[in-house]
Write an enzyme that holds these catalytic residues in place. Sequence first.
Site, PDB file in Angstrom:
ATOM      1  CE  LYS A 194      -3.668   2.419   2.412  1.00 56.82           C
ATOM      2  NZ  LYS A 194      -4.644   2.418   3.490  1.00 56.82           N
ATOM      3  NE  ARG A 204      -5.770   9.667   2.952  1.00 57.27           N
ATOM      4  CZ  ARG A 204      -4.464   9.849   2.789  1.00 57.27           C
ATOM      5  NH1 ARG A 204      -3.967  11.085   2.731  1.00 57.27           N
ATOM      6  NH2 ARG A 204      -3.655   8.815   2.692  1.00 57.27           N
ATOM      7  CD  GLU A 232       5.544  -4.120   3.834  1.00 57.56           C
ATOM      8  OE1 GLU A 232       4.941  -5.019   4.458  1.00 57.56           O
ATOM      9  OE2 GLU A 232       5.924  -3.062   4.388  1.00 57.56           O
ATOM     10  CE  LYS A 247      -6.055   1.927  -0.714  1.00 57.86           C
ATOM     11  NZ  LYS A 247      -6.601   2.012   0.591  1.00 57.86           N
ATOM     12  CE1 TYR A 312     -14.865   3.327  -3.281  1.00 51.87           C
ATOM     13  CE2 TYR A 312     -12.805   3.530  -4.508  1.00 51.87           C
ATOM     14  CZ  TYR A 312     -13.486   3.459  -3.306  1.00 51.87           C
ATOM     15  OH  TYR A 312     -12.790   3.511  -2.127  1.00 51.87           O
TER      16      TYR A 312
HETATM   17  C1  PBG Z   1      -7.666   3.548   5.402  1.00 54.01           C
HETATM   18  C2  PBG Z   1      -7.881   3.344   3.949  1.00 54.01           C
HETATM   19  C3  PBG Z   1      -7.647   4.268   2.910  1.00 54.01           C
HETATM   20  C4  PBG Z   1      -8.143   3.674   1.744  1.00 54.01           C
HETATM   21  C5  PBG Z   1      -8.620   2.406   2.099  1.00 54.01           C
HETATM   22  N1  PBG Z   1      -8.441   2.210   3.464  1.00 54.01           N
HETATM   23  C6  PBG Z   1      -7.123   5.645   2.948  1.00 54.01           C
HETATM   24  C7  PBG Z   1      -5.775   5.931   3.444  1.00 54.01           C
HETATM   25  O1  PBG Z   1      -4.949   5.044   3.682  1.00 54.01           O
HETATM   26  O2  PBG Z   1      -5.520   7.110   3.651  1.00 54.01           O
HETATM   27  C8  PBG Z   1      -8.150   4.324   0.395  1.00 54.01           C
HETATM   28  C9  PBG Z   1      -9.171   3.819  -0.577  1.00 54.01           C
HETATM   29  C10 PBG Z   1      -9.414   4.699  -1.751  1.00 54.01           C
HETATM   30  O3  PBG Z   1      -8.780   5.742  -1.973  1.00 54.01           O
HETATM   31  O4  PBG Z   1     -10.325   4.345  -2.518  1.00 54.01           O
HETATM   32  N2  PBG Z   1      -6.561   3.028   5.983  1.00 54.01           N
END
Ligand code: PBG
Length: 322
Positions: A194, A204, A232, A247, A312
């Site tokens: 991530k 957010r 990881e 991600k 989405y």
């Molecule tokens: C929270 C989380 C995030 C996303 C999924 N879980 C945001 C972040 O890490 O700030 C992002 C998902 C998206 O942008 O669609 N830990």
Amino acid sequence: MLRRPRRNRKSEVIRNLVRETLLTKENLIFPLFIKNGSGVKEEVSSMPGIFRFTPDRLENEIAECMDLGLKTFCLFPAFDDSQKDPIASVSADPGNFYLKTIEKLKSQFPEIVIMTDVAMDPYSSDGHDGLVRDGEILNDETLEILGNMTLAQARAGADIIGPSDMMDGRVEYLRNLLDEHGYKQVSIMSYTAKYASAFYGPFRDALDSAPKNGDKKTYQMDPANRREALIEAELDAWEGADMLMVKPALAYLDVILELSSNFDLPIAAYNVSGEYAMIKAAGLNGWLDTQEAMLESLVSIRRAGARIILTYFAKEFALLEK
Ligand code: PBG
């Protein structure tokens, strides 16, 4: 000319015949945002077509999706600021609306698969995924909080736990905890690679979960690193993850390929909020064809090696297939 690659493109039937990558709704996970209350379905301003639902309205949405053949959902809660504190207490409160909603959905839709998010940010007054002390994100102290959150989610009926926090050692910690408490069948889809990405912006907004101070670069990965994703992945595989996730997806197709070439576990990719917003915004401006751009980006993620895609666009895709 002995070789004429165009022969394999000469008609739609031939193109379908030789196509290497197929998209299927069975491999999609639909992320959904929930807020407390009733009777509300409000659009996220930076994500046209995506809504925050109160639990009652979410039921209708899920019923529609199930009819379309979408069965797996990743649920994200938007908590009021008044419920947030530095230790994310509300995340483990069995009476919180998120856990109540999971419980209800599981009894209402026997076939449903629910994935939850494990990280402190939607519950934390600091807006970080881990515990903050003097500006530092504490790793080992965070694990205990994530553990209580995970057990509460498992108790509510979550099928797949999705640790998105990027703390070291959390997969092993959570796996052991789940097993000790009799939740051996609860899966872990780890957010393995991530990245600290600008493409989470609209998410957010949707949850009002941006960090109050600083950024997430001491725990989320540096976008410049590919080899580090292998470290990881080795750790997560070793620690007992059932599925490994990359991600965001589109700017990290090389990382998806790298993990799918080196690991036998199913690879997932999260086609994140900013990736969705870019295509939607351009489409709404008439700058590109939304549907074509959606299909092209989803198939690219699949081609790179992701078996599972969190997107989405899931409902829009399922509607096309109907
Ligand atoms: C929270 C989380 C995030 C996303 C999924 N879980 C945001 C972040 O890490 O700030 C992002 C998902 C998206 O942008 O669609 N830990």
